[in-house]
Scaffold this active site. Structure first.
Site, PDB file in Angstrom:
ATOM      1  N   LYS A  80       0.871  -1.182   0.000  1.00 55.48           N
ATOM      2  CA  LYS A  80       0.000   0.000   0.000  1.00 55.48           C
ATOM      3  C   LYS A  80       0.904   1.226   0.000  1.00 55.48           C
ATOM      4  O   LYS A  80       1.700   1.419   0.922  1.00 55.48           O
ATOM      5  CB  LYS A  80      -0.895   0.002   1.236  1.00 55.48           C
ATOM      6  CG  LYS A  80      -1.787   1.226   1.282  1.00 55.48           C
ATOM      7  CD  LYS A  80      -2.582   1.307   2.571  1.00 55.48           C
ATOM      8  CE  LYS A  80      -3.085   2.730   2.767  1.00 55.48           C
ATOM      9  NZ  LYS A  80      -3.537   2.979   4.136  1.00 55.48           N
ATOM     10  N   GLY A  98      -7.314   9.470  10.659  1.00 50.43           N
ATOM     11  CA  GLY A  98      -7.450   9.625  12.106  1.00 50.43           C
ATOM     12  C   GLY A  98      -8.501  10.629  12.545  1.00 50.43           C
ATOM     13  O   GLY A  98      -8.643  10.894  13.731  1.00 50.43           O
ATOM     14  N   GLY A 114     -10.425   7.988   7.580  1.00 51.59           N
ATOM     15  CA  GLY A 114     -11.437   8.957   7.993  1.00 51.59           C
ATOM     16  C   GLY A 114     -12.754   8.353   8.436  1.00 51.59           C
ATOM     17  O   GLY A 114     -13.595   9.055   8.988  1.00 51.59           O
ATOM     18  N   ASN A 116      -8.647   1.873  10.412  1.00 52.01           N
ATOM     19  CA  ASN A 116      -7.655   1.572  11.443  1.00 52.01           C
ATOM     20  C   ASN A 116      -7.997   2.303  12.742  1.00 52.01           C
ATOM     21  O   ASN A 116      -8.432   1.694  13.715  1.00 52.01           O
ATOM     22  CB  ASN A 116      -6.245   1.930  10.954  1.00 52.01           C
ATOM     23  CG  ASN A 116      -5.165   1.473  11.923  1.00 52.01           C
ATOM     24  OD1 ASN A 116      -5.432   1.074  13.048  1.00 52.01           O
ATOM     25  ND2 ASN A 116      -3.931   1.519  11.509  1.00 52.01           N
ATOM     26  N   THR A 117      -7.857   3.630  12.729  1.00 48.76           N
ATOM     27  CA  THR A 117      -8.017   4.400  13.977  1.00 48.76           C
ATOM     28  C   THR A 117      -9.327   4.089  14.712  1.00 48.76           C
ATOM     29  O   THR A 117      -9.313   3.851  15.924  1.00 48.76           O
ATOM     30  CB  THR A 117      -7.969   5.913  13.663  1.00 48.76           C
ATOM     31  OG1 THR A 117      -6.782   6.190  12.938  1.00 48.76           O
ATOM     32  CG2 THR A 117      -7.978   6.737  14.947  1.00 48.76           C
TER      33      THR A 117
END
Lengths: 367, 255
Positions: B97, B158, B185, B206-207
């Site tokens: 990535k 994030g 996001g 992820n976040t």
């Protein structure tokens, strides 16, 4: 405009008056804003904001988790030399002080690196006194070459360099610059830095800009807390960090909050910075600059360090020894400052885990 | 209803991709990966430590997952290329990535450098999934450069703000033939469902999972939201109507 010019402009403002006029509403507005301006930052530094510390802390905790996650990066300092040509009245390495000075030779650097890397540390910060004679750039280059066999991140805390010299270090894999202005109050700065090249306030202040132009990956700045009025010192530290973030958007900017720990002498910090003030300053920086790293070293006690996790801290030193050659040889010697947190790397890791955070040992891969 | 999801010809079992940063421990990360049922997981090479002393993040990734290395920390194409090559040398495989982020404040990607890196790495046989700002022309350039999917951001990394770039992503979904994976996001499962309802091929989070109070449950919630959103897309939702649709038409007498 360089930061020195910006600094001159701010010096004309009565900052004490700005702090004094802050209302509770100003503080609440700053807490609830997504993007803070300089006025909001000043509001968070004011005495008034001290009453709303818990609310500021909650916001800072949320912002830090989102931006950095539940992780704390660890690094260790490696003192290569105690030779110094400056006379800084507060420092254990000041040139007038009669002490045994030492500069590590390559075999000794290798030994220190072996001991430190066995603890799992992968980020090393190399430090010297400020002596181009005893530790010229070629010495730094040779040291970095040795250390890059053991560590994946190498930062430097040495005398200020020219842009060309920073470039040279970046090209051999130096990632980070740590350079504290010590005092942003120019008049007091002159008083504390009596002799040596460090007496040049402006040259030191502009060093992070030279490193930024040289594409240094991370730059850490800070005021040595205790030398001047804390609130104003942090105000200027924040302004400089914001300036660097604007101008060198590729570089990660970090802020450190070293509190003066005198060593080898009678110098007493004229300004006392309480734990509460330290926390307030840290939180203000976090909300003003959500993307900035925040470092806390072993100058602070393990108990305080443990409590600071979750308040914005992103990086901590661990298992630190500030005596030159002290990792391989445990004999007593003169360090640059007194360490409060004497815990080992393993103990520090366990402390971080017990707070529900992950200690991160490796955060860069030398390319 | 057959609904296969393939990237570069390879069948991917889940349309939910999960990142591995920001977790409070590797154990919680592993449990979250398991509950997410993600098939592709991303790992930052900068965090991979093959030394003896420290824990190795790769040991905590379920064996049935495809580990895709990301180039986190790269500020330009050259650094991204070097990270990708190192990753392959370190045994992390061919999935890469590309993240080229020369901006530490908003963490926004540099499309121009990303295109350069994609072109170079695709030629070297990598399966390249570039993280990008959702711009149609740049997405086309990435397709031409050999990307196997494009990963437009929903909002800055994030921020948990959701699908702020919805209109631009909708255009990419319509115009780009390789998989469009919404990355960054998305803060809540409903955001992920929204992206899938729009027709995105997959989402990467992820976040929002890593910093949730209970990441393991949150991973499961996202996973189910992705499935729900996909099903809704396939089922063909009714159009949003501005006017009322009366059950007793006023003009019925004209028949």
């Amino acid at each position: 405009m360089s930061f020195y010019e910006e600094y001159q402009k701010y010096k004309e403002i009565d900052i004490d008056d700005v702090f004094a006029r802050v209302t509770e509403n100003d503080v609440l507005r700053a807490i609830n804003k997504e993007s803070l301006e300089v006025n909001d930052f000043a509001a968070l530094l004011s005495v008034q904001a001290g009453d709303l510390l818990e609310r500021v802390a909650q916001k800072a905790n949320e912002v830090t988790r989102r931006k950095f996650g539940k992780v704390i990066h660890l690094y260790a300092p490696l003192y290569l030399s105690s030779h110094c040509e400056n006379e800084c009245v507060y420092c254990g390495f000041r040139s007038s002080r009669v002490m045994e000075r030492k500069t590590l030779v390559p075999e000794e650097i290798e030994k220190e690196a072996e001991v430190i890397s066995k603890t799992g540390i992968r980020h090393i910060l190399i430090l010297t006194g400020e002596s181009r004679k005893n530790t010229p750039l070629s010495y730094i280059v040779d040291s970095v070459k040795i250390l890059s066999k053991y560590f994946s991140t190498i930062s430097i805390e040495i005398y200020p360099l020219t842009e060309q010299e920073y470039k040279e270090l970046v090209s051999i894999g130096v990632d980070g610059l740590v350079l504290y202005q010590e005092a942003y109050n120019e008049e007091l700065y002159k008083k504390y830095h009596v002799r040596g090249l460090k007496r040049d306030f402006e040259y030191r202040l502009l060093s992070p800009e030279r490193a930024g132009s040289a594409k240094m990956r991370t730059i850490s700045i800070g005021a040595l807390l205790g030398l001047a009025e804390g609130r104003k010192e942090i105000f200027f530290t924040g302004l400089q960090a914001a300036y660097l973030l604007r101008k060198y958007s590729e570089t990660e900017i970090s802020v450190s909050f070293p509190r003066l720990k005198p060593q080898g002498g009678t110098f007493t910090a004229p300004y006392n910075i309480s734990d509460k003030e330290l926390v307030q300053f840290m939180l203000a920086i976090r909300l003003f600059l959500p993307g900035a790293g925040i470092n806390i070293s072993t100058r602070e006690s393990s108990q305080l360090r443990s409590n600071l996790i979750g308040l914005g801290v992103t990086r901590m030193s661990a298992g630190s020894i500030t005596v030159v050659g002290g990792y391989a040889n445990k004999q007593k010697g003169d360090g640059q400052f007194t360490i409060s947190d004497k815990n080992s790397v393993e103990e520090t890791k366990n402390m971080i885990i017990s707070k529900g955070y992950q200690p991160v040992m490796k955060d860069w891969q030398t390319l | 209803m057959e609904d296969q999801f393939k990237i570069a010809g390879q069948l991917i079992n889940s349309r939910f991709l999960l990142g591995t940063g920001k977790f409070s421990s590797y154990a919680i990360m592993r449990d979250s990966l398991e509950s997410s049922q993600a098939h592709i997981v991303t790992v930052a090479l900068r965090r991979v430590d093959l030394g003896q002393k420290n824990e190795n993040i790769l040991d905590y990734i379920p064996k049935n997952c495809i580990t895709m290395t990301n180039t986190s920390g790269a500020r330009n194409a050259e650094e991204a290329i070097r990270i990708a090559r190192l990753a392959r040398k370190m045994g992390c495989g061919n999935w890469i990535k590309i993240e080229v982020i020369p901006d530490t404040k908003y963490l926004l990607p540099d499309n121009a450098e990303t295109i350069k890196a994609t072109e170079a790495l695709a030629k070297e046989g990598f399966l390249v999934m570039p993280y990008m700002n959702p711009d149609l022309m740049d997405a086309r350039r990435l397709v031409n450069a050999g990307a196997v999917s494009v990963m437009p951001l929903g909002a800055p990394i994030g921020t948990n703000k959701g699908l702020k770039t919805q209109e631009m992503i909708r255009i990419l979904i319509e115009e780009i033939d390789i998989p469009v994976i919404v990355d960054a996001g998305l803060g809540k499962p409903s955001h992920a469902a929204e992206a899938m309802e729009l027709g995105a091929d997959a989402v990467l989070v992820n976040t929002a999972v890593a910093v949730a109070v209970d990441p393991v449950i949150m991973a499961q919630a996202f996973s189910q939201a992705v499935i729900a959103g996909r099903l809704a897309y396939l089922a063909g939702p009714g159009a949003v109507k501005e006017e009322a649709a009366a059950s007793s038409p006023l003009t019925g007498f004209l028949r």
